[in-house]
Scaffold this motif. Structure first.
Motif, PDB file in Angstrom:
ATOM      1  N   LYS A 150      23.468 -17.241  -6.949  1.00  0.00           N
ATOM      2  CA  LYS A 150      23.488 -15.934  -6.284  1.00  0.00           C
ATOM      3  C   LYS A 150      24.167 -16.043  -4.917  1.00  0.00           C
ATOM      4  N   LYS A 151      23.923 -17.152  -4.203  1.00  0.00           N
ATOM      5  CA  LYS A 151      24.588 -17.377  -2.913  1.00  0.00           C
ATOM      6  C   LYS A 151      26.105 -17.448  -3.106  1.00  0.00           C
ATOM      7  N   LEU A 152      26.531 -18.152  -4.152  1.00  0.00           N
ATOM      8  CA  LEU A 152      27.964 -18.282  -4.423  1.00  0.00           C
ATOM      9  C   LEU A 152      28.581 -16.940  -4.807  1.00  0.00           C
ATOM     10  N   GLU A 153      27.840 -16.133  -5.545  1.00  0.00           N
ATOM     11  CA  GLU A 153      28.338 -14.806  -5.929  1.00  0.00           C
ATOM     12  C   GLU A 153      28.466 -13.912  -4.688  1.00  0.00           C
ATOM     13  N   THR A 154      27.475 -13.948  -3.823  1.00  0.00           N
ATOM     14  CA  THR A 154      27.499 -13.145  -2.606  1.00  0.00           C
ATOM     15  C   THR A 154      28.667 -13.545  -1.701  1.00  0.00           C
ATOM     16  N   ALA A 155      28.983 -14.841  -1.685  1.00  0.00           N
ATOM     17  CA  ALA A 155      30.083 -15.339  -0.856  1.00  0.00           C
ATOM     18  C   ALA A 155      31.440 -15.168  -1.538  1.00  0.00           C
ATOM     19  N   LYS A 156      31.471 -14.523  -2.694  1.00  0.00           N
ATOM     20  CA  LYS A 156      32.696 -14.275  -3.466  1.00  0.00           C
ATOM     21  C   LYS A 156      33.391 -15.563  -3.911  1.00  0.00           C
ATOM     22  N   ILE A 157      32.583 -16.581  -4.187  1.00  0.00           N
ATOM     23  CA  ILE A 157      33.113 -17.840  -4.709  1.00  0.00           C
ATOM     24  C   ILE A 157      33.202 -17.756  -6.230  1.00  0.00           C
ATOM     25  N   ILE A 158      32.203 -17.146  -6.843  1.00  0.00           N
ATOM     26  CA  ILE A 158      32.199 -16.934  -8.291  1.00  0.00           C
ATOM     27  C   ILE A 158      32.037 -15.449  -8.563  1.00  0.00           C
ATOM     28  N   ALA A 159      32.458 -15.037  -9.755  1.00  0.00           N
ATOM     29  CA  ALA A 159      32.394 -13.621 -10.113  1.00  0.00           C
ATOM     30  C   ALA A 159      30.987 -13.190 -10.524  1.00  0.00           C
ATOM     31  N   ASP A 160      30.266 -14.086 -11.203  1.00  0.00           N
ATOM     32  CA  ASP A 160      28.972 -13.696 -11.748  1.00  0.00           C
ATOM     33  C   ASP A 160      28.008 -14.877 -11.698  1.00  0.00           C
ATOM     34  N   ALA A 161      26.878 -14.703 -11.019  1.00  0.00           N
ATOM     35  CA  ALA A 161      25.884 -15.768 -10.885  1.00  0.00           C
ATOM     36  C   ALA A 161      25.267 -16.121 -12.240  1.00  0.00           C
ATOM     37  N   ASP A 162      25.046 -15.112 -13.080  1.00  0.00           N
ATOM     38  CA  ASP A 162      24.431 -15.365 -14.389  1.00  0.00           C
ATOM     39  C   ASP A 162      25.323 -16.234 -15.270  1.00  0.00           C
ATOM     40  N   THR A 163      26.629 -16.074 -15.140  1.00  0.00           N
ATOM     41  CA  THR A 163      27.551 -16.870 -15.952  1.00  0.00           C
ATOM     42  C   THR A 163      27.480 -18.342 -15.555  1.00  0.00           C
ATOM     43  N   LEU A 164      27.438 -18.614 -14.256  1.00  0.00           N
ATOM     44  CA  LEU A 164      27.314 -20.007 -13.803  1.00  0.00           C
ATOM     45  C   LEU A 164      25.987 -20.592 -14.257  1.00  0.00           C
ATOM     46  N   THR A 165      24.914 -19.828 -14.106  1.00  0.00           N
ATOM     47  CA  THR A 165      23.593 -20.299 -14.538  1.00  0.00           C
ATOM     48  C   THR A 165      23.588 -20.582 -16.041  1.00  0.00           C
ATOM     49  N   SER A 166      24.184 -19.688 -16.821  1.00  0.00           N
ATOM     50  CA  SER A 166      24.262 -19.895 -18.277  1.00  0.00           C
ATOM     51  C   SER A 166      25.077 -21.135 -18.603  1.00  0.00           C
ATOM     52  N   TYR A 167      26.174 -21.333 -17.885  1.00  0.00           N
ATOM     53  CA  TYR A 167      27.016 -22.514 -18.119  1.00  0.00           C
ATOM     54  C   TYR A 167      26.213 -23.790 -17.878  1.00  0.00           C
ATOM     55  N   LEU A 168      25.483 -23.835 -16.757  1.00  0.00           N
ATOM     56  CA  LEU A 168      24.689 -25.022 -16.436  1.00  0.00           C
ATOM     57  C   LEU A 168      23.594 -25.256 -17.476  1.00  0.00           C
ATOM     58  N   GLU A 169      22.949 -24.183 -17.941  1.00  0.00           N
ATOM     59  CA  GLU A 169      21.891 -24.324 -18.941  1.00  0.00           C
ATOM     60  C   GLU A 169      22.456 -24.731 -20.295  1.00  0.00           C
ATOM     61  N   THR A 170      23.581 -24.137 -20.680  1.00  0.00           N
ATOM     62  CA  THR A 170      24.188 -24.438 -21.977  1.00  0.00           C
ATOM     63  C   THR A 170      24.610 -25.903 -22.059  1.00  0.00           C
ATOM     64  N   HIS A 171      25.116 -26.426 -20.967  1.00  0.00           N
ATOM     65  CA  HIS A 171      25.570 -27.819 -20.940  1.00  0.00           C
ATOM     66  C   HIS A 171      24.479 -28.775 -20.462  1.00  0.00           C
ATOM     67  N   GLN A 172      23.265 -28.271 -20.344  1.00  0.00           N
ATOM     68  CA  GLN A 172      22.082 -29.049 -19.965  1.00  0.00           C
ATOM     69  C   GLN A 172      22.313 -29.835 -18.680  1.00  0.00           C
ATOM     70  N   LEU A 173      22.805 -29.136 -17.660  1.00  0.00           N
ATOM     71  CA  LEU A 173      23.104 -29.766 -16.378  1.00  0.00           C
ATOM     72  C   LEU A 173      22.126 -29.370 -15.274  1.00  0.00           C
ATOM     73  N   THR A 174      21.176 -28.504 -15.570  1.00  0.00           N
ATOM     74  CA  THR A 174      20.292 -27.994 -14.521  1.00  0.00           C
ATOM     75  C   THR A 174      19.450 -29.104 -13.886  1.00  0.00           C
ATOM     76  N   ARG A 175      19.068 -30.090 -14.643  1.00  0.00           N
ATOM     77  CA  ARG A 175      18.243 -31.179 -14.095  1.00  0.00           C
ATOM     78  C   ARG A 175      19.088 -32.254 -13.412  1.00  0.00           C
ATOM     79  N   ALA A 176      20.403 -32.215 -13.613  1.00  0.00           N
ATOM     80  CA  ALA A 176      21.286 -33.226 -13.029  1.00  0.00           C
ATOM     81  C   ALA A 176      21.830 -32.810 -11.668  1.00  0.00           C
ATOM     82  N   ILE A 177      21.517 -31.612 -11.215  1.00  0.00           N
ATOM     83  CA  ILE A 177      22.021 -31.128  -9.933  1.00  0.00           C
ATOM     84  C   ILE A 177      21.320 -31.873  -8.804  1.00  0.00           C
ATOM     85  N   ARG A 178      22.124 -32.365  -7.859  1.00  0.00           N
ATOM     86  CA  ARG A 178      21.585 -33.168  -6.767  1.00  0.00           C
ATOM     87  C   ARG A 178      21.547 -32.353  -5.474  1.00  0.00           C
TER      88      ARG A 178
END
Length: 148
Positions: A96-124
């Motif tokens: 959501k921070k990235l979407e607000t800063a106009k870095i990404i178009a949609d926060a939900d899409t990034l979240t879905s991408y991370l969940e689909t590729h099972q990367l949510t637990r690998a974020i440091r």
């Protein structure tokens, strides 16, 4: 000769009837479950997009094609954002921070991408420099591999 033709025609009619009954009795497929769809997508290294996401991407591509055909240079402003991820932050929060800063178009899409590729637990946790010209794959690589 007539008798043989009638017998042949009766046999064809009977065979067609049997095939029709079998076809309509056993052709009832069960709808796919969510887990079957997810397993298929994971196996083929694909992701699913909502209609809104698909149309947004399609519109962006059409706009880029129109600009290229008109010969106007495709000038885009690249925004740079220093993202700070604290221990325990969830992807939806920093997306959501990235979407607000106009870095990404949609926060939900990034979240879905991370969940689909099972990367949510690998974020440091850490501070990362994220640019608006990065793909979701590049952003995920930075967030999971700790490149700052």
């Amino acid at each position: 000769m007539k008798k043989e033709i009638r017998t042949f025609a009766l046999g064809m009619l009977l065979s067609t009837s049997i095939l029709g009954v079998v076809y309509y009795q056993y052709d009832k497929q069960q709808p796919l479950t969510q887990s079957q769809v997810e397993a298929y997508l994971k196996k083929h290294h694909e992701i699913a997009l909502s209609n809104a996401q698909y149309h947004a991407l399609q519109e962006k591509a059409n706009k880029a094609n129109k600009q290229a055909k008109q010969g106007t240079p495709n000038i885009t402003t690249v925004h740079i954002y220093h993202l700070v991820i604290e221990k325990g932050d969830v992807p939806a929060k920093f997306a959501k921070k990235l979407e607000t800063a106009k870095i990404i178009a949609d926060a939900d899409t990034l979240t879905s991408y991370l969940e689909t590729h099972q990367l949510t637990r690998a974020i440091r946790p850490g501070t990362y420099e994220i640019r608006s010209d990065m793909s979701y794959e590049q952003i995920a690589a930075i967030l999971t591999h700790g490149k700052r």
